[in-house]
Design a protein around this motif. Structure first.
Motif, short mmCIF file in Angstrom:
data_model
loop_
_atom_site.label_atom_id
_atom_site.label_comp_id
_atom_site.label_asym_id
_atom_site.label_seq_id
_atom_site.Cartn_x
_atom_site.Cartn_y
_atom_site.Cartn_z
N ILE A 31 125.03 33.67 57.22
CA ILE A 31 126.39 33.16 57.07
C ILE A 31 126.35 31.85 56.29
O ILE A 31 125.55 30.97 56.57
CB ILE A 31 127.02 32.93 58.46
N PRO A 45 131.12 37.23 56.02
CA PRO A 45 131.48 36.11 56.90
C PRO A 45 131.12 34.76 56.29
O PRO A 45 130.02 34.59 55.74
CB PRO A 45 130.66 36.38 58.17
N GLU A 47 131.26 30.55 57.19
CA GLU A 47 131.52 29.50 58.18
C GLU A 47 132.38 28.43 57.53
O GLU A 47 131.91 27.66 56.70
CB GLU A 47 130.20 28.91 58.67
N THR A 71 139.29 38.53 60.23
CA THR A 71 138.60 38.38 61.51
C THR A 71 138.02 36.98 61.57
O THR A 71 137.36 36.54 60.63
CB THR A 71 137.48 39.42 61.66
N TRP A 72 138.31 36.30 62.66
CA TRP A 72 137.77 34.95 62.80
C TRP A 72 137.11 34.80 64.15
O TRP A 72 137.57 35.35 65.14
CB TRP A 72 138.84 33.89 62.54
N SER A 73 135.99 34.12 64.17
CA SER A 73 135.27 33.90 65.42
C SER A 73 135.01 32.41 65.57
O SER A 73 134.76 31.70 64.59
CB SER A 73 133.96 34.68 65.45
N THR A 127 133.93 30.95 61.92
CA THR A 127 133.53 31.85 60.84
C THR A 127 134.65 32.85 60.58
O THR A 127 135.26 33.36 61.51
CB THR A 127 132.24 32.60 61.23
N THR A 129 135.99 36.29 58.24
CA THR A 129 135.71 37.42 57.34
C THR A 129 137.03 38.02 56.88
O THR A 129 137.87 38.38 57.70
CB THR A 129 134.89 38.51 58.04
#
Lengths: 135, 108
Positions: A31, A45, A47, A71-73, A127, A129
């Motif tokens: 990443i 992805p 960061e 999509t986020w984490s 992060t 995507t």
């Protein structure tokens, strides 16, 4: 000349090739941090926030043409109020998703720009995507 | 008047217009491959209440509401559509100063 060729290959790469069938060049890259704005690639992805404390508002990040799912984490020390904001002009932003604890979520949005706003949290990393998929 | 718009290019269909209930944007013809429409509202200063309506049509004559926004802090929404024409209406508003609306069609 006896017809033999000698190749110099590091033992670690040889083991990797034998066990996975992949050479060092085939291994997906890690990443990539990109916290200074710019743009996102598709399906990769990135960061966009690294170890930040509240209050924090990230830079505007352009998403690829055709992006419809994001999509986020989030991860780090603690978080209880964090928002993913979208924008069509890179200036005016509105929340498109929020989290009250660390996790990963996918939001359907055709936004052109993104940014992250941490209202309550410490040591937070995020992060993202961007994906181009049928809705 | 009906105005054509491009895929993937955000367009300011209402640009800093003074708050006025019933205000309607021009009618916009969507690109033929449009399947999603993302629209965003924002204000010069936040109103106490507001209702935006996104109207859609196949024939530019008969329109129906396909999405609504009531967020006084502004909002960004995405809808699936298979329509030929749209326009945006500020159906009701209380307080605030000016309002703007951006839209972007995509073909996913």
């Amino acid at each position: 000349m006896n017809g033999l060729v000698t190749l110099e290959i590091p033992v670690s790469e040889l083991i990797q090739f034998i066990t996975t069938g992949l050479s060092a060049n085939d291994v997906p890259p890690p990443i990539v941090p990109r916290t200074s704005g710019g743009g996102l690639p598709l399906d990769f992805p990135v960061e966009v926030v690294t170890n930040q404390n509240a209050p924090y508002t990230g830079n505007a990040i352009a998403v690829p043409s055709g992006t419809t799912r994001i999509t986020w984490s989030t991860y780090g020390i603690s978080v209880s109020d964090i928002a993913l904001q979208g924008s069509l002009d890179g200036v005016h932003f509105a929340n498109i998703d929020t989290m009250s604890a660390f996790g990963a979520q996918t939001v359907v949005s055709g936004t052109c720009f993104l940014r992250v706003v941490i209202t309550t949290g410490t040591g937070v990393s995020v992060t993202i995507t961007a994906k181009r998929e049928k809705l | 008047m009906t105005i054509g718009i491009n895929l993937e290019l955000p367009l300011l269909v209402i640009d800093g217009v003074a708050n006025s209930a019933g205000y309607e944007s021009a009618h916009y013809a969507l690109p033929s491959r449009t399947t999603t429409l993302t629209w965003q509202t924002f204000f010069g200063s936040a109103p106490a209440s507001c209702t935006f309506k996104l109207w859609g049509s196949l024939d530019v004559v008969n329109f129906a509401v396909i999405d609504t926004s009531t967020a006084v802090a502004g909002e960004l929404k995405t809808v699936n559509i298979n329509l030929g024409f749209i326009y945006v209406e500020l159906d009701a508003v209380s307080g605030g100063t000016t309002f703007s609306v951006l839209i972007v069609p995509k073909d996913i």
